[in-house]
Enzyme design. Structure first.
Site, PDB file in Angstrom:
ATOM      1  N   SER A  12       0.945  -1.307  -0.217  1.00 25.94           N
ATOM      2  CA  SER A  12      -0.073  -0.032  -0.020  1.00 25.94           C
ATOM      3  C   SER A  12       0.984   1.256  -0.114  1.00 25.94           C
ATOM      4  CB  SER A  12      -0.991  -0.003   1.223  1.00 25.94           C
ATOM      5  OG  SER A  12      -1.348   1.384   1.458  1.00 25.94           O
ATOM      6  N   HIS A  37      -1.191  -1.324  -4.285  1.00 27.77           N
ATOM      7  CA  HIS A  37      -2.377  -0.965  -3.720  1.00 27.77           C
ATOM      8  C   HIS A  37      -2.283   0.434  -3.351  1.00 27.77           C
ATOM      9  CE1 HIS A  37      -6.064  -1.889  -0.974  1.00 27.77           C
ATOM     10  NE2 HIS A  37      -5.399  -1.066  -0.086  1.00 27.77           N
ATOM     11  N   ASP A  39      -4.413   3.616  -1.603  1.00 28.29           N
ATOM     12  CA  ASP A  39      -5.719   3.858  -0.575  1.00 28.29           C
ATOM     13  C   ASP A  39      -6.249   5.284  -0.766  1.00 28.29           C
ATOM     14  OD1 ASP A  39      -4.016   1.764   1.679  1.00 28.29           O
ATOM     15  OD2 ASP A  39      -5.847   1.356   0.943  1.00 28.29           O
ATOM     16  N   MET A  41      -8.752   7.932   0.118  1.00 25.35           N
ATOM     17  CA  MET A  41      -9.645   8.171   1.375  1.00 25.35           C
ATOM     18  C   MET A  41     -10.134   9.568   1.293  1.00 25.35           C
ATOM     19  SD  MET A  41      -7.254   6.785   4.291  1.00 25.35           S
ATOM     20  CE  MET A  41      -6.501   5.213   4.109  1.00 25.35           C
ATOM     21  N   HIS A  70      -8.518   1.301  -3.921  1.00 26.29           N
ATOM     22  CA  HIS A  70      -9.279   0.709  -2.655  1.00 26.29           C
ATOM     23  C   HIS A  70      -9.943   2.090  -2.241  1.00 26.29           C
ATOM     24  CE1 HIS A  70      -9.351  -0.308   1.974  1.00 26.29           C
ATOM     25  NE2 HIS A  70     -10.594  -0.226   1.401  1.00 26.29           N
ATOM     26  N   MET A  72     -11.976   4.125  -0.061  1.00 28.75           N
ATOM     27  CA  MET A  72     -12.515   4.470   1.284  1.00 28.75           C
ATOM     28  C   MET A  72     -13.221   5.823   1.238  1.00 28.75           C
ATOM     29  SD  MET A  72      -9.461   2.739   3.174  1.00 28.75           S
ATOM     30  CE  MET A  72      -8.302   3.057   1.911  1.00 28.75           C
ATOM     31  N   MET A 141     -11.109  -6.031   5.716  1.00 29.74           N
ATOM     32  CA  MET A 141     -10.345  -5.353   6.860  1.00 29.74           C
ATOM     33  C   MET A 141      -9.724  -5.769   7.926  1.00 29.74           C
ATOM     34  SD  MET A 141      -9.942  -2.639   4.678  1.00 29.74           S
ATOM     35  CE  MET A 141      -8.955  -1.510   5.666  1.00 29.74           C
ATOM     36  N   GLY A 146      -8.439   3.735   7.530  1.00 32.49           N
ATOM     37  CA  GLY A 146      -8.224   5.279   7.849  1.00 32.49           C
ATOM     38  C   GLY A 146      -6.683   5.473   7.854  1.00 32.49           C
ATOM     39  N   PHE A 147      -5.868   4.459   8.448  1.00 34.01           N
ATOM     40  CA  PHE A 147      -4.598   4.640   8.777  1.00 34.01           C
ATOM     41  C   PHE A 147      -3.853   3.568   8.553  1.00 34.01           C
ATOM     42  CE2 PHE A 147      -5.498   8.804  10.160  1.00 34.01           C
ATOM     43  CZ  PHE A 147      -6.741   8.500  10.743  1.00 34.01           C
ATOM     44  N   GLY A 148      -2.377   3.704   8.094  1.00 32.16           N
ATOM     45  CA  GLY A 148      -1.541   2.735   8.347  1.00 32.16           C
ATOM     46  C   GLY A 148      -0.849   2.370   9.615  1.00 32.16           C
ATOM     47  N   GLY A 149      -0.035   1.291   9.731  1.00 34.82           N
ATOM     48  CA  GLY A 149       0.607   1.302  10.792  1.00 34.82           C
ATOM     49  C   GLY A 149      -0.240   0.772  12.220  1.00 34.82           C
ATOM     50  N   ASP A 177      -6.419  -6.644   4.396  1.00 36.59           N
ATOM     51  CA  ASP A 177      -5.826  -5.242   4.368  1.00 36.59           C
ATOM     52  C   ASP A 177      -5.554  -4.485   5.744  1.00 36.59           C
ATOM     53  OD1 ASP A 177      -6.851  -2.307   2.489  1.00 36.59           O
ATOM     54  OD2 ASP A 177      -4.953  -2.753   3.628  1.00 36.59           O
ATOM     55  N   GLY A 178      -4.322  -4.545   6.196  1.00 33.63           N
ATOM     56  CA  GLY A 178      -4.282  -3.667   7.417  1.00 33.63           C
ATOM     57  C   GLY A 178      -3.428  -4.758   8.619  1.00 33.63           C
ATOM     58  N   GLY A 179      -2.178  -4.280   9.003  1.00 31.93           N
ATOM     59  CA  GLY A 179      -1.462  -4.849   9.844  1.00 31.93           C
ATOM     60  C   GLY A 179      -0.798  -6.219   9.603  1.00 31.93           C
ATOM     61  N   GLY A 199       1.593  -2.245   4.218  1.00 34.18           N
ATOM     62  CA  GLY A 199       2.135  -0.913   3.889  1.00 34.18           C
ATOM     63  C   GLY A 199       3.321  -0.889   4.698  1.00 34.18           C
TER      64      GLY A 199
HETATM   65  C1  DX5 Z   1      -6.161   1.418   5.768  1.00 33.69           C
HETATM   66  C2  DX5 Z   1      -5.648   0.992   4.587  1.00 33.69           C
HETATM   67  C3  DX5 Z   1      -4.506   0.038   4.516  1.00 33.69           C
HETATM   68  C4  DX5 Z   1      -3.199   0.327   4.961  1.00 33.69           C
HETATM   69  C5  DX5 Z   1      -2.391  -0.728   5.358  1.00 33.69           C
HETATM   70  O1  DX5 Z   1      -7.218   1.938   5.727  1.00 33.69           O
HETATM   71  O2  DX5 Z   1      -6.779   0.565   3.839  1.00 33.69           O
HETATM   72  O3  DX5 Z   1      -4.400  -0.497   2.981  1.00 33.69           O
HETATM   73  O4  DX5 Z   1      -2.635   1.530   4.419  1.00 33.69           O
HETATM   74  O5  DX5 Z   1      -1.400  -0.264   6.052  1.00 33.69           O
HETATM   75  P1  DX5 Z   1      -0.298  -1.340   6.897  1.00 33.69           P
HETATM   76  O6  DX5 Z   1       0.168  -2.311   6.269  1.00 33.69           O
HETATM   77  O7  DX5 Z   1       0.798  -0.339   7.579  1.00 33.69           O
HETATM   78  O8  DX5 Z   1      -1.524  -1.715   8.014  1.00 33.69           O
HETATM   79 ZN    ZN Z   2      -6.336  -0.622   1.712  1.00 28.97          ZN
END
Ligand code: DX5
Ligand code: ZN
Length: 233
Positions: A12, A37, A39, A41, A70, A72, A141, A146-149, A177-179, A199
């Site tokens: 991502s 990917h 994102d 938003m 993606h 959002m 999800m 909304g956020f990475g990490g 997708d996520g973590g 990401g």
């Molecule tokens: C969150 C995004 C994810 C996110 C993944 O809303 O849809 O794609 O960027 O980031 P990581 O892999 O750092 O959780």
């Molecule tokens: Zn995503």
């Protein structure tokens, strides 16, 4: 974008250098990713704003693989044409983005691009049952969008298995997708996911001047997932 059940890694770019998207897309592809990917938003559907279709159009020339968009955002329908025009290969809308998700998916498919449906952590697996003939991908999800990490939500592993059951033998990708890290990728692969978005686990520690870190991270995530998926067969 033909279907195959083997593990795909989709970094991502939310976690990449925002001042250097083109070079970052080139770098992750050179280092072995399968999809890119993106994102999108809107600060309304999720509490963050990233970028829109113009940015997708700008990075399209740097992406040789799959531009996996993606969305959002809510509403989705007024913006589908712009993302198709920007060169998206796959457009994923959130099932929670509005009351007429069936119509949204029809609209995406009618543009000749692949259609995905994304489910927030609170949305049950069964909600996809009436959409199976329209989708090429289900995105589970594994964080709140909304956020990475963020921390991986282990509660979603059961949902991945449920979705695997519902899909059966249909050629529908299960994306998570996520973590997603080298630690969590085996859990989701074992549950039936085949497209892993990552990401921070790909981009952290690397840069366009240190792209070998991206390659190492992609390999670690992929091999951990493949080992787990192999054990399933
Ligand atoms: C969150 C995004 C994810 C996110 C993944 O809303 O849809 O794609 O960027 O980031 P990581 O892999 O750092 O959780
Ligand atoms: Zn995503």
């Amino acid at each position: 974008m033909s279907f195959s059940s083997n593990i795909k890694i989709a970094p991502s770019i939310l976690a990449s250098d925002f001042s250097n998207f083109g070079a970052e897309c080139k770098a992750i592809e050179a280092e072995g990713c399968d999809w890119v990917h993106v994102d999108v938003m809107d600060g309304h559907f999720v509490p963050n704003i990233t970028f829109g279709s113009q940015m997708c159009k700008a990075i399209r020339p740097y992406i040789k693989t799959i531009m996996d968009v993606h969305l959002m955002i809510a509403p989705v329908d007024p913006f589908i044409d712009a993302f198709v025009e920007a060169g998206a290969d796959l457009i994923t809308a959130h099932i929670e983005s509005g009351p007429h998700i069936h119509r949204t998916l029809q609209a995406i498919k009618s543009c000749g691009v692949k259609a995905g449906i994304a489910l927030n952590p609170g949305t049950p697996a069964a909600s996809i049952i009436n959409l199976l003939d329209l989708i090429d991908l289900v995105c589970v999800m594994t964080v709140n969008p909304g956020f990475g990490g963020q921390q991986f939500l282990h509660s979603q592993v059961k949902k991945i298995k449920e979705i695997r059951e519902i899909i059966g033998g249909r050629e529908i990708n299960i994306q998570v997708d996520g973590g997603i890290t080298r630690e969590t990728s085996p859990l989701v692969a074992e549950a039936g996911a085949n497209v892993l978005v990552a990401g921070s686990a790909v981009f952290n520690g690397g840069s366009v001047d240190k792209t070998d870190v991206y390659g190492k991270n992609i390999k670690l995530i992929r091999s951990a997932a493949e080992d787990a998926a192999k054990a399933l067969r």
